[in-house]
Scaffold this motif. Sequence first.
Motif, PDB file in Angstrom:
ATOM      1  N   SER A 174     -83.022 -91.538   7.698  1.00 50.78           N
ATOM      2  CA  SER A 174     -83.692 -90.303   8.092  1.00 50.78           C
ATOM      3  C   SER A 174     -82.606 -89.258   8.224  1.00 50.78           C
ATOM      4  N   ILE A 175     -82.566 -88.304   7.290  1.00 54.07           N
ATOM      5  CA  ILE A 175     -81.417 -87.414   7.198  1.00 54.07           C
ATOM      6  C   ILE A 175     -81.389 -86.360   8.305  1.00 54.07           C
ATOM      7  N   ASN A 176     -82.531 -85.990   8.848  1.00 52.69           N
ATOM      8  CA  ASN A 176     -82.508 -85.007   9.919  1.00 52.69           C
ATOM      9  C   ASN A 176     -82.271 -85.644  11.288  1.00 52.69           C
ATOM     10  N   LEU A 177     -82.465 -86.968  11.393  1.00 52.43           N
ATOM     11  CA  LEU A 177     -82.157 -87.685  12.633  1.00 52.43           C
ATOM     12  C   LEU A 177     -80.790 -88.358  12.566  1.00 52.43           C
ATOM     13  N   GLY A 178     -80.272 -88.574  11.353  1.00 58.57           N
ATOM     14  CA  GLY A 178     -78.950 -89.163  11.213  1.00 58.57           C
ATOM     15  C   GLY A 178     -78.912 -90.656  11.443  1.00 58.57           C
ATOM     16  N   ILE A 179     -79.971 -91.384  11.043  1.00 55.27           N
ATOM     17  CA  ILE A 179     -80.064 -92.819  11.312  1.00 55.27           C
ATOM     18  C   ILE A 179     -80.337 -93.590  10.025  1.00 55.27           C
ATOM     19  N   LEU A 180     -80.037 -94.899  10.049  1.00 49.35           N
ATOM     20  CA  LEU A 180     -80.375 -95.810   8.962  1.00 49.35           C
ATOM     21  C   LEU A 180     -81.539 -96.698   9.384  1.00 49.35           C
ATOM     22  N   LEU A 181     -82.411 -96.986   8.420  1.00 50.43           N
ATOM     23  CA  LEU A 181     -83.658 -97.694   8.697  1.00 50.43           C
ATOM     24  C   LEU A 181     -83.895 -98.783   7.656  1.00 50.43           C
ATOM     25  N   CYS A 182     -84.634 -99.802   8.060  1.00 50.50           N
ATOM     26  CA  CYS A 182     -85.105-100.793   7.096  1.00 50.50           C
ATOM     27  C   CYS A 182     -86.298-100.219   6.333  1.00 50.50           C
ATOM     28  N   VAL A 183     -86.745-100.924   5.306  1.00 50.28           N
ATOM     29  CA  VAL A 183     -87.825-100.414   4.477  1.00 50.28           C
ATOM     30  C   VAL A 183     -89.120-100.274   5.268  1.00 50.28           C
ATOM     31  N   ASN A 184     -89.384-101.176   6.215  1.00 43.59           N
ATOM     32  CA  ASN A 184     -90.628-101.114   6.985  1.00 43.59           C
ATOM     33  C   ASN A 184     -90.617 -99.940   7.968  1.00 43.59           C
ATOM     34  N   CYS A 185     -89.516 -99.758   8.662  1.00 41.63           N
ATOM     35  CA  CYS A 185     -89.433 -98.620   9.585  1.00 41.63           C
ATOM     36  C   CYS A 185     -89.349 -97.302   8.811  1.00 41.63           C
ATOM     37  N   GLY A 186     -88.716 -97.342   7.627  1.00 38.07           N
ATOM     38  CA  GLY A 186     -88.689 -96.148   6.797  1.00 38.07           C
ATOM     39  C   GLY A 186     -90.085 -95.710   6.402  1.00 38.07           C
ATOM     40  N   GLY A 187     -90.955 -96.691   6.095  1.00 34.58           N
ATOM     41  CA  GLY A 187     -92.341 -96.367   5.775  1.00 34.58           C
ATOM     42  C   GLY A 187     -93.064 -95.753   6.953  1.00 34.58           C
ATOM     43  N   MET A 215     -74.771 -87.136   8.635  1.00 29.23           N
ATOM     44  CA  MET A 215     -74.983 -88.553   8.946  1.00 29.23           C
ATOM     45  C   MET A 215     -73.745 -89.166   9.591  1.00 29.23           C
ATOM     46  N   SER A 216     -72.566 -88.705   9.182  1.00 29.64           N
ATOM     47  CA  SER A 216     -71.315 -89.231   9.730  1.00 29.64           C
ATOM     48  C   SER A 216     -71.112 -88.829  11.184  1.00 29.64           C
ATOM     49  N   GLU A 217     -71.740 -87.738  11.604  1.00 26.38           N
ATOM     50  CA  GLU A 217     -71.601 -87.268  12.977  1.00 26.38           C
ATOM     51  C   GLU A 217     -72.564 -87.955  13.941  1.00 26.38           C
ATOM     52  N   LEU A 218     -73.528 -88.680  13.403  1.00 25.87           N
ATOM     53  CA  LEU A 218     -74.549 -89.283  14.261  1.00 25.87           C
ATOM     54  C   LEU A 218     -74.495 -90.803  14.137  1.00 25.87           C
ATOM     55  N   GLY A 219     -75.478 -91.431  13.549  1.00 27.70           N
ATOM     56  CA  GLY A 219     -75.500 -92.883  13.451  1.00 27.70           C
ATOM     57  C   GLY A 219     -76.436 -93.502  14.476  1.00 27.70           C
ATOM     58  N   ASN A 220     -76.791 -94.755  14.268  1.00 29.65           N
ATOM     59  CA  ASN A 220     -77.813 -95.420  15.072  1.00 29.65           C
ATOM     60  C   ASN A 220     -77.435 -95.530  16.548  1.00 29.65           C
ATOM     61  N   THR A 221     -76.184 -95.872  16.841  1.00 26.52           N
ATOM     62  CA  THR A 221     -75.775 -96.033  18.235  1.00 26.52           C
ATOM     63  C   THR A 221     -75.877 -94.733  19.001  1.00 26.52           C
ATOM     64  N   VAL A 222     -75.386 -93.646  18.403  1.00 22.40           N
ATOM     65  CA  VAL A 222     -75.448 -92.342  19.056  1.00 22.40           C
ATOM     66  C   VAL A 222     -76.890 -91.897  19.267  1.00 22.40           C
ATOM     67  N   VAL A 223     -77.698 -92.010  18.231  1.00 21.61           N
ATOM     68  CA  VAL A 223     -79.078 -91.521  18.312  1.00 21.61           C
ATOM     69  C   VAL A 223     -79.892 -92.349  19.307  1.00 21.61           C
ATOM     70  N   ASN A 224     -79.691 -93.647  19.324  1.00 16.91           N
ATOM     71  CA  ASN A 224     -80.428 -94.483  20.282  1.00 16.91           C
ATOM     72  C   ASN A 224     -79.995 -94.227  21.717  1.00 16.91           C
ATOM     73  N   SER A 225     -78.756 -93.787  21.921  1.00 21.48           N
ATOM     74  CA  SER A 225     -78.335 -93.421  23.286  1.00 21.48           C
ATOM     75  C   SER A 225     -79.102 -92.202  23.785  1.00 21.48           C
ATOM     76  N   ILE A 226     -79.694 -91.448  22.863  1.00 19.08           N
ATOM     77  CA  ILE A 226     -80.513 -90.277  23.211  1.00 19.08           C
ATOM     78  C   ILE A 226     -81.992 -90.639  23.265  1.00 19.08           C
ATOM     79  N   TYR A 227     -82.494 -91.263  22.199  1.00 15.03           N
ATOM     80  CA  TYR A 227     -83.931 -91.519  22.073  1.00 15.03           C
ATOM     81  C   TYR A 227     -84.397 -92.785  22.802  1.00 15.03           C
ATOM     82  N   GLU A 228     -83.478 -93.689  23.156  1.00 13.42           N
ATOM     83  CA  GLU A 228     -83.860 -94.909  23.872  1.00 13.42           C
ATOM     84  C   GLU A 228     -83.172 -94.995  25.237  1.00 13.42           C
ATOM     85  N   ALA A 229     -82.787 -93.836  25.778  1.00 15.84           N
ATOM     86  CA  ALA A 229     -82.049 -93.823  27.044  1.00 15.84           C
ATOM     87  C   ALA A 229     -82.853 -94.431  28.183  1.00 15.84           C
TER      88      ALA A 229
END
Length: 497
Positions: A174-187, A215-229
């Motif tokens: 997801s390019i505007n969130l800066g995260i990588l996803l599997c095919v199911n979550c991408g759907g 994407m290099s400035e974000l990543g799953n760990t950073v984004v989850n620290s915000i969205y899953e706090a």
Amino acid sequence: MRGGGLKSCFTNSKKYDFQRWFLIRNGQLLYMKRNNGNSMNDSSQQQSSYSVMISDLRLCTIRPSNDNDRRFVFEIISPNSSHLLQADSQIECDQWINSLQLAITNLFKSSDNGNANSFASLPRMFSDDRPNTFLTAKVEIKQQMIKDKIEYVRSLTGNEKCCDCDADEPEWASINLGILLCVNCGGAHRGLGVSLSKVRSLHMDTWDLETLIVMSELGNTVVNSIYEAHLSNDMKKPNAETDALTRRSYIEAKYVQKAFLRSLPASNQMRSSTRTIKRWSVMKSSISTANTGNENDDDTSHTLKVNNRQLLTRRLTAPSDNDTTTDNPPAIWNMNIYLYEGARHRNVPMMLHALALGADKNFFNEHDHGRTPLIQTILSRSIAAAEFLLTNNAKVNLADEDGRTPLHYATPLANKGRGPIILLLKRGADPLLKDHNGIDACSLSMTIGDPDVITWYRLIALHEQMKQEDADAEKTYISILDDPVYMKEIARTPSFS
């Protein structure tokens, strides 16, 4: 350099039909009337003086002509004139077009290397393979830069698993969130709509370097620290085997309802967290270990420290005087100011958090000359922060209270780096928009005297003129800005991480 014979068919409103000898030399297209009875290789002819048809090829567009009355015709369009030239065969016509386009490319490269008057690398005419070889090499360089950046994004901490279900080796983003996803979550993200999540395949879709920098400035760990706090035990995070309905419910709760989102920090917490960023430029180091120090519990500090715990360690280096800004406390404090401050400090995770909280990406700061967050990213010269806002649909031409657009701010800073200018132009910035004093970015470019910037703006002005005759006129300047030489300028711009 060798030249060749062409028939001049049309110049502006005048029609001609006589043969001339043409030559590319010193960045110009020269011509001489063909002498009857003399060989094309006659030494007396070669030593005769030439007249200038095109004084600066960098300002020109070269394209085949759809002339129904003549074959083998191509067109040279400059800001002040248009020329139709006819070759003797289709092969010769293609060779002229390739040689002129390659000459223009080499002129840009010569200027970029500080050697605007050296044209030793201009192509030899009628070479069967050199133009194609050169263009192929450029494509390969660009593709390798993109491939390397994709692999870097993959290597970020947390990106080895899907951001939402922890499935291994995610292949979507997801390019505007800066995260990588599997095919199911991408759907499931596609079902949210592009206003919330813009999904792209790492391998099947085309990527820009600018997008990968975000994407290099974000990543799953950073984004989850915000969205899953504030993820509680009541809402179990899905796994790779979770059914589609449960997966969709979790993703909607996370990104639409913002059920687990980190709250807005207090203004004093934000200022203490960004003070170090203000005083130091943050650069990546290849060292594999570092001391992270003691962590406090406030929201923003947690976000910033998680961002610093990426795969590559960061080291602090002293900034130049131009990198420092005055750390004045905001007159008011809300999510919009939070976004504005994040833009000022090149802090993409903070900006992501602010948008998640509902900040206006086109916020007009009446306490700072009506500047927008995008203008702040340009002043801080951050490609990542600017592209993040543009990816999230910020308006590229939105002006401040004086009518100055982001491009008005970027143009005088060209001597510190042209990356922001290149980004804004690729995203649709208009150099012809005037501020309240009647000054446009095109006029400002003449003041700074950068020949490439002047040329880019003139090409856009030419395109606007062409659109009046052909609404589908090709944006030839985009291909110039996509050259690997200018992509490297984008890669060199400062960032938070």
